[in-house]
Design an enzyme around this catalytic site. Structure first.
Site, PDB file in Angstrom:
ATOM      1  CE  LYS A   1      -3.755  -2.423   2.352  1.00  0.00           C
ATOM      2  NZ  LYS A   1      -4.440  -2.783   3.594  1.00  0.00           N
TER       3      LYS A   1
ATOM      4  CG  ASP B   1      -9.632  -0.008   5.576  1.00  0.00           C
ATOM      5  OD1 ASP B   1      -9.516  -0.483   4.433  1.00  0.00           O
ATOM      6  OD2 ASP B   1      -8.849  -0.248   6.508  1.00  0.00           O
TER       7      ASP B   1
ATOM      8  CD  GLN C   1      -3.464  -4.316   6.815  1.00  0.00           C
ATOM      9  OE1 GLN C   1      -3.611  -3.271   6.200  1.00  0.00           O
ATOM     10  NE2 GLN C   1      -3.822  -5.478   6.310  1.00  0.00           N
TER      11      GLN C   1
HETATM   12  N1  GUN Z   1      -6.734  -6.786   6.355  1.00  0.00           N
HETATM   13  C1  GUN Z   1      -7.031  -7.502   5.252  1.00  0.00           C
HETATM   14  N2  GUN Z   1      -7.649  -6.723   4.332  1.00  0.00           N
HETATM   15  C2  GUN Z   1      -7.741  -5.490   4.880  1.00  0.00           C
HETATM   16  C3  GUN Z   1      -8.266  -4.255   4.419  1.00  0.00           C
HETATM   17  O1  GUN Z   1      -8.801  -4.120   3.313  1.00  0.00           O
HETATM   18  N3  GUN Z   1      -8.154  -3.212   5.278  1.00  0.00           N
HETATM   19  C4  GUN Z   1      -7.590  -3.337   6.520  1.00  0.00           C
HETATM   20  N4  GUN Z   1      -7.534  -2.263   7.299  1.00  0.00           N
HETATM   21  N5  GUN Z   1      -7.095  -4.465   6.959  1.00  0.00           N
HETATM   22  C5  GUN Z   1      -7.171  -5.542   6.157  1.00  0.00           C
END
Ligand code: GUN
Length: 280
Positions: free
Chosen positions: A50, A117, A94
């Protein structure tokens, strides 16, 4: 002949467009902060990706790698600090968080306007109300992928396997908004194979490696695979038996290179949206 829904290609195109959009913004660039707690290897890899992509499009990013022993209060204090900081546009927490932390409480502490998110109840409520908010990244990425390939949703039978807060539930709302007739399949669904077989668009978001075989796929269906798993052999796979299913359908997402890159792309698009619409 089956065609591939190429998330690598589409996300690259969209990120180029986003890069140009960011380049035209005046003032400071958008800023995304990522909180990662503990040493979950998959999370480390996802966050690294990311942040790399942020650099590419010109979004400033900062990672907060916190120890697994971080208390819920310490985490809430950091979220509040980022909420108050005007130079921070988006915050991503996350998941998964360690067991001693209530993920729901932490996600709810985040300012909805910075919730890139789209997991905050406010943003999920906006989605339910069909109003503008921040939409969860994987569902948004899937809709962008279908739109890119001009795959019509209106009037189609859509089956979503899985009803998670991150993917299944918000995705079923997006398909409903797009005019699909949506069925959600879960562990208590009677005769799930038969239900899946009715789908014009079948989304596998059940988190079970290669659960979906050709017996669950209607001839000519569009198949979207949200899963990503590493088999004991070291090979990556999704929730769908790609090799066996691909000849039954019209379109299919590969794993890797399908939904995954679209999720990251949506995160960056959401960050720019949060930068441009400072609400709440
Ligand atoms: N863990 C796995 N996929 C995601 C996501 O799309 N966002 C977040 N914050 N954590 C994750």
């Amino acid at each position: 002949m089956t065609q591939i829904l190429n998330g690598n290609l589409v996300s690259k195109e969209r990120m180029e467009t986003l890069k140009q959009r960011v380049g035209r913004l005046g003032g400071r660039p958008p800023a995304l902060h990522v909180i990662r707690v503990g040493d979950d290897v998959a999370s480390e890899i996802y966050v690294k990706k990311k942040i790399e992509k942020c650099q590419f499009v010109g979004i400033q990013s900062k990672e907060w790698p916190l120890q697994a022993s971080t208390s819920q209060q310490e985490l809430l204090d950091l979220v509040e600090r980022l909420n108050q900081d005007d130079s921070v546009d988006g915050v991503l927490i996350q998941l998964p968080l360690p067991d001693h932390v209530g993920a729901g409480q932490v996600l709810e502490a985040l300012k909805p306007a910075k919730d890139v998110d789209g997991f905050h109840p406010y943003n999920l409520g906006k989605l339910l109300a069909r109003e503008v908010g921040l939409v969860p990244c994987t569902p948004l990425g899937i809709m962008s992928l279908l739109e890119h390939y001009d795959i019509e949703v209106a009037g189609k039978k859509v089956v979503v396997i899985g009803r998670s807060r991150i993917v299944g539930r918000p995705l079923s709302l997006l398909f409903d908004q797009a005019g699909g007739t949506v069925t959600v399949v879960h562990q208590l669904t009677k005769d799930p194979a038969e239900v899946c077989k009715q789908a014009d668009i079948l989304v596998a978001a059940c988190g079970r490696p290669e659960l979906i075989g050709p017996e669950r796929v209607k001839e000519g269906a569009v198949v979207i695979d949200v899963g990503i798993h590493r088999l004991p052999s070291g090979k990556l796979c999704g929730d769908v038996q790609f090799e066996k299913v691909k000849d039954h359908c019209s379109w299919i997402t590969p794993v890797p290179g399908g939904v995954g890159p679209m999720t990251i792309c949506s995160l960056l698009e959401n960050t720019v949206q949060a930068y441009q619409t400072k609400r709440l």
